[in-house]
Motif scaffolding. Structure first.
Motif, PDB file in Angstrom:
ATOM      1  N   ARG A 134      10.443  18.145  -3.215  1.00 34.30           N
ATOM      2  CA  ARG A 134      10.815  17.311  -4.356  1.00 34.30           C
ATOM      3  C   ARG A 134       9.754  16.250  -4.669  1.00 34.30           C
ATOM      4  N   MET A 135       8.742  16.140  -3.836  1.00 37.01           N
ATOM      5  CA  MET A 135       7.674  15.156  -4.080  1.00 37.01           C
ATOM      6  C   MET A 135       6.881  15.538  -5.322  1.00 37.01           C
ATOM      7  N   LYS A 136       6.425  14.500  -6.026  1.00 34.47           N
ATOM      8  CA  LYS A 136       5.602  14.694  -7.221  1.00 34.47           C
ATOM      9  C   LYS A 136       4.264  13.989  -7.004  1.00 34.47           C
ATOM     10  N   ASP A 137       3.185  14.661  -7.369  1.00 39.58           N
ATOM     11  CA  ASP A 137       1.855  14.072  -7.313  1.00 39.58           C
ATOM     12  C   ASP A 137       1.351  13.933  -8.741  1.00 39.58           C
ATOM     13  N   PHE A 138       0.635  12.848  -9.020  1.00 39.99           N
ATOM     14  CA  PHE A 138       0.150  12.563 -10.364  1.00 39.99           C
ATOM     15  C   PHE A 138      -1.366  12.466 -10.368  1.00 39.99           C
ATOM     16  N   GLU A 139      -1.959  12.797 -11.500  1.00 41.66           N
ATOM     17  CA  GLU A 139      -3.401  12.609 -11.646  1.00 41.66           C
ATOM     18  C   GLU A 139      -3.720  11.140 -11.822  1.00 41.66           C
ATOM     19  N   ALA A 140      -2.849  10.424 -12.537  1.00 40.34           N
ATOM     20  CA  ALA A 140      -3.043   8.992 -12.770  1.00 40.34           C
ATOM     21  C   ALA A 140      -2.388   8.192 -11.650  1.00 40.34           C
ATOM     22  N   SER A 141      -2.787   6.946 -11.514  1.00 37.29           N
ATOM     23  CA  SER A 141      -2.211   6.065 -10.501  1.00 37.29           C
ATOM     24  C   SER A 141      -0.752   5.737 -10.825  1.00 37.29           C
ATOM     25  N   SER A 142       0.038   5.648  -9.755  1.00 32.94           N
ATOM     26  CA  SER A 142       1.425   5.187  -9.868  1.00 32.94           C
ATOM     27  C   SER A 142       1.634   4.032  -8.893  1.00 32.94           C
ATOM     28  N   ALA A 143       0.562   3.262  -8.667  1.00 33.69           N
ATOM     29  CA  ALA A 143       0.556   2.221  -7.643  1.00 33.69           C
ATOM     30  C   ALA A 143       1.373   0.987  -8.003  1.00 33.69           C
ATOM     31  N   THR A 144       1.693   0.788  -9.271  1.00 40.57           N
ATOM     32  CA  THR A 144       2.523  -0.343  -9.677  1.00 40.57           C
ATOM     33  C   THR A 144       3.797   0.194 -10.321  1.00 40.57           C
ATOM     34  N   VAL A 145       4.773  -0.666 -10.464  1.00 38.58           N
ATOM     35  CA  VAL A 145       6.024  -0.265 -11.113  1.00 38.58           C
ATOM     36  C   VAL A 145       5.733   0.250 -12.523  1.00 38.58           C
ATOM     37  N   GLU A 146       4.917  -0.476 -13.261  1.00 37.94           N
ATOM     38  CA  GLU A 146       4.594  -0.092 -14.634  1.00 37.94           C
ATOM     39  C   GLU A 146       3.909   1.283 -14.693  1.00 37.94           C
ATOM     40  N   LEU A 147       2.922   1.489 -13.838  1.00 40.95           N
ATOM     41  CA  LEU A 147       2.201   2.767 -13.836  1.00 40.95           C
ATOM     42  C   LEU A 147       3.091   3.925 -13.382  1.00 40.95           C
ATOM     43  N   ALA A 148       3.924   3.679 -12.382  1.00 39.18           N
ATOM     44  CA  ALA A 148       4.822   4.727 -11.889  1.00 39.18           C
ATOM     45  C   ALA A 148       5.830   5.117 -12.963  1.00 39.18           C
ATOM     46  N   ALA A 149       6.395   4.132 -13.646  1.00 38.18           N
ATOM     47  CA  ALA A 149       7.366   4.419 -14.706  1.00 38.18           C
ATOM     48  C   ALA A 149       6.713   5.235 -15.817  1.00 38.18           C
ATOM     49  N   LYS A 150       5.488   4.895 -16.141  1.00 34.29           N
ATOM     50  CA  LYS A 150       4.757   5.632 -17.180  1.00 34.29           C
ATOM     51  C   LYS A 150       4.489   7.073 -16.728  1.00 34.29           C
ATOM     52  N   ALA A 151       4.038   7.250 -15.500  1.00 35.54           N
ATOM     53  CA  ALA A 151       3.733   8.586 -14.973  1.00 35.54           C
ATOM     54  C   ALA A 151       4.979   9.468 -14.918  1.00 35.54           C
ATOM     55  N   LEU A 152       6.135   8.860 -14.634  1.00 32.26           N
ATOM     56  CA  LEU A 152       7.379   9.611 -14.494  1.00 32.26           C
ATOM     57  C   LEU A 152       8.180   9.701 -15.791  1.00 32.26           C
ATOM     58  N   GLY A 153       7.854   8.856 -16.761  1.00 30.43           N
ATOM     59  CA  GLY A 153       8.598   8.835 -18.015  1.00 30.43           C
ATOM     60  C   GLY A 153      10.005   8.269 -17.862  1.00 30.43           C
ATOM     61  N   GLY A 158       1.473   1.469   8.062  1.00 31.44           N
ATOM     62  CA  GLY A 158       0.940   2.814   8.193  1.00 31.44           C
ATOM     63  C   GLY A 158       0.444   3.382   6.885  1.00 31.44           C
ATOM     64  N   HIS A 159       0.552   2.619   5.799  1.00 28.50           N
ATOM     65  CA  HIS A 159       0.166   3.097   4.466  1.00 28.50           C
ATOM     66  C   HIS A 159      -0.859   2.162   3.839  1.00 28.50           C
ATOM     67  N   GLU A 160      -1.665   2.718   2.962  1.00 26.99           N
ATOM     68  CA  GLU A 160      -2.632   1.926   2.209  1.00 26.99           C
ATOM     69  C   GLU A 160      -1.902   1.121   1.138  1.00 26.99           C
ATOM     70  N   LYS A 161      -2.489   0.006   0.754  1.00 24.33           N
ATOM     71  CA  LYS A 161      -1.968  -0.800  -0.344  1.00 24.33           C
ATOM     72  C   LYS A 161      -1.854   0.094  -1.585  1.00 24.33           C
ATOM     73  N   GLY A 162      -0.736   0.006  -2.295  1.00 21.21           N
ATOM     74  CA  GLY A 162      -0.505   0.857  -3.458  1.00 21.21           C
ATOM     75  C   GLY A 162       0.247   2.124  -3.114  1.00 21.21           C
ATOM     76  N   GLY A 163       0.326   2.453  -1.827  1.00 19.17           N
ATOM     77  CA  GLY A 163       1.042   3.647  -1.392  1.00 19.17           C
ATOM     78  C   GLY A 163       2.108   3.342  -0.352  1.00 19.17           C
TER      79      GLY A 163
END
Length: 160
Positions: free
Chosen positions: A18-37, A93-98
């Protein structure tokens, strides 16, 4: 942790597909919402705080709220102090943004904020700045191995 390690971790719950990978960044709430619609509120943002004795507290909240310092202190018995950039990977255990609530080090505790409960599904990150998964709040609780539900937020526009 990488997105590959999170994918492996989520196999334990039969959720990896069920995981989704994006070409664009989804590192912020705004970017994630845009990537997911989807609306920003449905993004399950994972906030990382210093806990007692060098541990890390992760609080997963709806994308449209912010931490209420008084509620946080009442809940955890300490001031809400977010991790410094150089401590993020070491303690989560995760990088900033992830940063996400999955596949975290043993000393990391995950809590879900009640703000997530108003949605049928939410979208937490999956260990990278361009991944997410759609889960029901109950599924998120299980997959995150959350300690408990908490109420430590307020509306983003609320006064201090």
């Amino acid at each position: 942790m990488s997105v590959t390690e999170v994918r492996s971790y989520l196999k334990e719950f039969n959720m990896a597909d069920r995981m989704k990978d994006f070409e664009a960044s989804s590192a912020t709430v705004e970017l994630a919402a845009k990537a997911l619609g989807v609306e920003e509120a449905r993004i399950a943002k994972t906030l990382s705080f210093y806990g007692p004795d060098g541990c890390c507290i992760l609080v997963v909240t709806a994308g449209d709220v912010k931490i209420d310092n008084k509620k946080f202190k009442n809940m955890f018995g300490l001031k809400a102090k977010m991790l410094r950039g150089d401590d993020v990977k070491k303690l989560t255990g995760h990088e900033k943004g992830g940063v996400c609530p999955f596949a975290n080090p043993e000393h990391t505790e995950v809590f879900l904020d009640e703000s997530l409960g108003k949605f049928e599904t939410v979208f937490p990150a999956c260990g990278s700045a361009n991944s997410a998964i759609e889960l029901k709040p109950e599924e998120l609780f299980q997959c995150a191995k959350a300690v408990k539900w908490v109420d430590v937020t307020k509306a983003a526009g609320a006064p201090k």
